[in-house]
Scaffold this motif. Structure first.
Motif, PDB file in Angstrom:
ATOM      1  N   VAL A  59      -8.184  71.622  45.699  1.00 11.35           N
ATOM      2  CA  VAL A  59      -9.536  72.118  45.424  1.00 11.35           C
ATOM      3  C   VAL A  59     -10.367  71.893  46.687  1.00 11.35           C
ATOM      4  N   ALA A  60     -10.956  72.975  47.185  1.00  6.71           N
ATOM      5  CA  ALA A  60     -11.791  72.910  48.395  1.00  6.71           C
ATOM      6  C   ALA A  60     -11.049  72.236  49.545  1.00  6.71           C
ATOM      7  N   GLY A  61      -9.763  72.550  49.690  1.00  3.24           N
ATOM      8  CA  GLY A  61      -8.966  72.025  50.787  1.00  3.24           C
ATOM      9  C   GLY A  61      -8.442  70.608  50.591  1.00  3.24           C
ATOM     10  N   ALA A  62      -8.806  69.956  49.484  1.00 10.24           N
ATOM     11  CA  ALA A  62      -8.371  68.573  49.241  1.00 10.24           C
ATOM     12  C   ALA A  62      -7.320  68.529  48.129  1.00 10.24           C
ATOM     13  N   ARG A  63      -6.293  67.753  48.343  1.00 12.06           N
ATOM     14  CA  ARG A  63      -5.254  67.564  47.330  1.00 12.06           C
ATOM     15  C   ARG A  63      -5.782  66.592  46.284  1.00 12.06           C
ATOM     16  N   THR A  64      -6.183  67.163  45.148  1.00 13.77           N
ATOM     17  CA  THR A  64      -6.858  66.383  44.113  1.00 13.77           C
ATOM     18  C   THR A  64      -5.962  66.017  42.938  1.00 13.77           C
ATOM     19  N   GLY A  65      -4.794  66.626  42.868  1.00  8.06           N
ATOM     20  CA  GLY A  65      -3.899  66.345  41.751  1.00  8.06           C
ATOM     21  C   GLY A  65      -2.487  66.771  42.048  1.00  8.06           C
ATOM     22  N   LEU A  66      -1.630  66.561  41.049  1.00  9.69           N
ATOM     23  CA  LEU A  66      -0.207  66.830  41.206  1.00  9.69           C
ATOM     24  C   LEU A  66       0.370  67.316  39.882  1.00  9.69           C
ATOM     25  N   THR A  85      -8.656  59.931  40.283  1.00  9.61           N
ATOM     26  CA  THR A  85      -9.738  59.369  39.473  1.00  9.61           C
ATOM     27  C   THR A  85     -11.058  60.091  39.683  1.00  9.61           C
ATOM     28  N   GLU A  86     -11.445  60.311  40.941  1.00  3.75           N
ATOM     29  CA  GLU A  86     -12.764  60.896  41.217  1.00  3.75           C
ATOM     30  C   GLU A  86     -12.878  62.367  40.827  1.00  3.75           C
ATOM     31  N   HIS A  87     -11.765  62.999  40.451  1.00  3.35           N
ATOM     32  CA  HIS A  87     -11.779  64.415  40.064  1.00  3.35           C
ATOM     33  C   HIS A  87     -11.521  64.622  38.570  1.00  3.35           C
ATOM     34  N   ARG A  88     -11.327  63.524  37.839  1.00  7.49           N
ATOM     35  CA  ARG A  88     -11.073  63.645  36.399  1.00  7.49           C
ATOM     36  C   ARG A  88     -12.360  64.027  35.671  1.00  7.49           C
ATOM     37  N   GLY A  89     -12.190  64.660  34.522  1.00 11.22           N
ATOM     38  CA  GLY A  89     -13.341  65.029  33.709  1.00 11.22           C
ATOM     39  C   GLY A  89     -14.025  66.315  34.144  1.00 11.22           C
ATOM     40  N   ARG A  90     -13.379  67.098  34.994  1.00 10.34           N
ATOM     41  CA  ARG A  90     -13.965  68.345  35.502  1.00 10.34           C
ATOM     42  C   ARG A  90     -13.190  69.579  35.058  1.00 10.34           C
ATOM     43  N   GLY A  91     -12.242  69.401  34.161  1.00  8.87           N
ATOM     44  CA  GLY A  91     -11.481  70.533  33.658  1.00  8.87           C
ATOM     45  C   GLY A  91     -10.250  70.896  34.470  1.00  8.87           C
ATOM     46  N   LEU A  92      -9.925  70.120  35.496  1.00  4.44           N
ATOM     47  CA  LEU A  92      -8.763  70.433  36.334  1.00  4.44           C
ATOM     48  C   LEU A  92      -7.451  70.325  35.552  1.00  4.44           C
ATOM     49  N   GLY A  93      -7.369  69.357  34.646  1.00  2.00           N
ATOM     50  CA  GLY A  93      -6.147  69.185  33.863  1.00  2.00           C
ATOM     51  C   GLY A  93      -5.831  70.411  33.024  1.00  2.00           C
ATOM     52  N   GLY A  94      -6.828  70.947  32.344  1.00  2.00           N
ATOM     53  CA  GLY A  94      -6.622  72.143  31.525  1.00  2.00           C
ATOM     54  C   GLY A  94      -6.260  73.350  32.369  1.00  2.00           C
ATOM     55  N   ALA A 124      -8.774  63.580  26.501  1.00  2.00           N
ATOM     56  CA  ALA A 124      -8.940  64.747  27.377  1.00  2.00           C
ATOM     57  C   ALA A 124      -7.659  65.568  27.451  1.00  2.00           C
ATOM     58  N   MET A 125      -6.518  64.920  27.586  1.00  3.18           N
ATOM     59  CA  MET A 125      -5.258  65.663  27.688  1.00  3.18           C
ATOM     60  C   MET A 125      -4.917  66.314  26.358  1.00  3.18           C
ATOM     61  N   ARG A 126      -5.175  65.624  25.259  1.00  2.00           N
ATOM     62  CA  ARG A 126      -4.891  66.211  23.947  1.00  2.00           C
ATOM     63  C   ARG A 126      -5.758  67.456  23.719  1.00  2.00           C
ATOM     64  N   ARG A 127      -6.992  67.392  24.146  1.00  2.00           N
ATOM     65  CA  ARG A 127      -7.888  68.552  24.026  1.00  2.00           C
ATOM     66  C   ARG A 127      -7.375  69.698  24.903  1.00  2.00           C
ATOM     67  N   ALA A 128      -6.911  69.371  26.121  1.00  2.00           N
ATOM     68  CA  ALA A 128      -6.373  70.398  27.020  1.00  2.00           C
ATOM     69  C   ALA A 128      -5.139  71.056  26.401  1.00  2.00           C
ATOM     70  N   PHE A 129      -4.252  70.260  25.821  1.00  2.00           N
ATOM     71  CA  PHE A 129      -3.077  70.833  25.156  1.00  2.00           C
ATOM     72  C   PHE A 129      -3.506  71.878  24.119  1.00  2.00           C
ATOM     73  N   ARG A 130      -4.431  71.514  23.256  1.00  2.00           N
ATOM     74  CA  ARG A 130      -4.853  72.439  22.187  1.00  2.00           C
ATOM     75  C   ARG A 130      -5.522  73.687  22.762  1.00  2.00           C
ATOM     76  N   ARG A 131      -6.407  73.507  23.741  1.00  2.00           N
ATOM     77  CA  ARG A 131      -7.088  74.657  24.353  1.00  2.00           C
ATOM     78  C   ARG A 131      -6.111  75.616  25.005  1.00  2.00           C
TER      79      ARG A 131
END
Length: 183
Positions: A59-66, A85-94, A124-131
């Motif tokens: 995201v924006a040139g930075a490796r924020t997840g895997l 950690t600093e990128h959690r809660g922004r919808g990236l997981g979903g 958060a992950m359970r909500r992402a699974f359902r969505r």
């Protein structure tokens, strides 16, 4: 927010070691990962071989997840998803879950379903699974040891190729057991 998924290359080994050992992962097998262990896993092919593929979430040139895809030679692969950690809660997981689902079903025509498991308290992950169209298929009581010494329940989700194609989620019949006979 534009997200790019970059395939892991062996030249990324040092960055992967830093990524995994430099953060905490409260909803994974271990909250803290040892760098030497990550190097061993890389050498074993856990991040890139015939059965495994790994992608950076950029995201924006930075490796924020895997995103790590596992068991790709089976018809039911699994995955590991980690967001810094600093990128959690922004919808990236979903968004990553949507991407990996499309990627697996598109690139691997023999895959019938994709599975994922998380701790019961990973809301958060359970909500992402359902969505993202995944259905809850399993609930494992006292199955996930946590760093605080407690044992939590684990919850399994999956998506079927036919559900992904149709955009509808079919759920298991949770009431399929015969009524027990009185003694």
């Amino acid at each position: 927010m534009e997200i790019i998924y970059e395939r892991f290359k062996s030249a990324d080994a040092d960055e992967l070691v830093g990524f995994l050992s430099g953060d905490t992962w409260p909803f994974h097998g271990s909250d803290v990962v040892d760098g030497a262990e990550v190097r061993q896993w890389i050498e074993e092919g856990r991040y890139d071989d015939q059965d495994n593929r790994t992608f950076w979430i950029v995201v924006a040139g930075a490796r924020t997840g895997l995103v790590r895809l596992m068991d790709l030679c089976d018809d039911t692969p699994m995955f590991d998803l980690r967001i810094r950690t600093e990128h959690r809660g922004r919808g990236l997981g979903g968004q990553a879950l949507t991407w990996l689902t499309r990627y697996v079903f598109t690139e691997f025509p023999k895959v019938h379903r994709i599975e994922g498991t998380t701790r019961q308290d990973n809301v958060a992950m359970r909500r992402a699974f359902r969505r993202c169209g995944y259905a809850k298929e399993a609930h494992y009581r006292d199955a996930w040891p946590a760093a605080d010494g407690e044992v939590r329940d684990a919850v399994g989700y999956a998506i079927l190729r036919r559900d992904w194609r149709s955009g509808r989620t079919t759920v298991p019949d949770w009431n399929d057991e015969l009524t027990p006979r009185p003694h």
